[in-house]
Design an enzyme around this catalytic site. Structure first.
Site, PDB file in Angstrom:
ATOM      1  N   GLY A 187       0.753  -1.005  -0.061  1.00 25.94           N
ATOM      2  CA  GLY A 187      -0.102   0.029  -0.116  1.00 25.94           C
ATOM      3  C   GLY A 187       0.845   1.019   0.153  1.00 25.94           C
ATOM      4  N   SER A 188       0.647   1.992  -1.095  1.00 28.62           N
ATOM      5  CA  SER A 188       1.585   2.975  -1.295  1.00 28.62           C
ATOM      6  C   SER A 188       1.106   4.078  -2.162  1.00 28.62           C
ATOM      7  CB  SER A 188       3.034   2.339  -1.522  1.00 28.62           C
ATOM      8  OG  SER A 188       3.002   1.481  -2.154  1.00 28.62           O
TER       9      SER A 188
END
Length: 230
Positions: A187-188
């Site tokens: 997640g980024s």
């Protein structure tokens, strides 16, 4: 595409060990209590889909910039590229694509060219959707010299959950638009810094597909429907 192919996607090799760990934990959970085991099954399936690496149809028309990531456009603004890339102090148009834990996390090069710099910088793990994440968070930045000599930058930024940025691109390497160059887990966000004078052709909140969605046009290059699948 077959019905089975709709649900079963290729998985990036980086994901096999994680799926194996989730699967082993699931077996243990079943031995403890069946409902926990089914929870483990769900998490194992999620892990498999997190590391999915589907084929993409990359536009072939010259002069296009495509999204480097699946996700949603979270920011469009002027900003100075990471100083470690040596692209100068002038602000450029930056387009940020935020990836949730449900997006495919394989990153693809936004434009064809030669990698002139790859620079990793440790940092914090703030929410990647925040503007200050570009400055404070752990990141890995690439500078790309386009075929016309202009420069473009793409930056992998860690988020709240992400704890590992992977990048396979090397300085001096010639790469094609849409070619896989890295992965972030779990997640980024990715930032693209466009050359001066180039305006994005996407909007805030727009859903992006890595290697496919046209983010900007470097010039008026005509139709974009020709593509290659990879």
């Amino acid at each position: 595409m077959t019905m089975l192919g709709t649900f079963l996607k290729p998985m990036h090799p980086e994901g096999w060990r994680f799926v194996g760990v989730f699967a082993a934990a699931t077996v243990v959970l079943f031995l403890i209590w069946a409902p926990l085991g089914w929870l483990g099954v769900g998490l194992t399936v999620w892990c498999y889909y997190f590391f999915r690496d589907p084929k993409r149809s990359v536009p072939l028309t010259p002069g296009l910039v495509v999204s480097p990531a699946d996700g949603v456009v979270s920011l469009i603004e002027r900003a100075v590229p990471p100083q470690e890339l040596g692209l100068g102090p002038a602000a450029l148009t930056r387009v940020s694509v935020f990836m949730s834990v449900f997006n495919c996390h394989v990153n693809r090069l936004p434009a064809e060219g030669r990698i002139t710099a790859v620079a990793y910088r440790p940092g914090k793990f703030l929410n990647a959707s925040l503007d200050k994440a570009s400055v404070d968070n752990e990141r890995n930045a690439l500078a790309i010299e386009l075929v016309d000599g202009r420069q473009i930058a793409v930056v992998q930024i860690a988020g709240l959950v992400a704890r590992r940025i992977l990048c396979w691109a090397k300085p001096g390497q010639e790469m094609r638009r849409g070619e896989r160059f890295g992965l972030i887990r779990f997640g980024s966000r990715l930032d693209v810094y466009l050359p001066d004078g180039v305006e994005p052709q996407v909007a805030l909140g727009q859903t992006m597909i890595a290697g496919e969605t046209v983010l900007a046009r470097l010039d008026d290059t005509g139709p974009i429907w020709l593509a290659r699948t990879e």
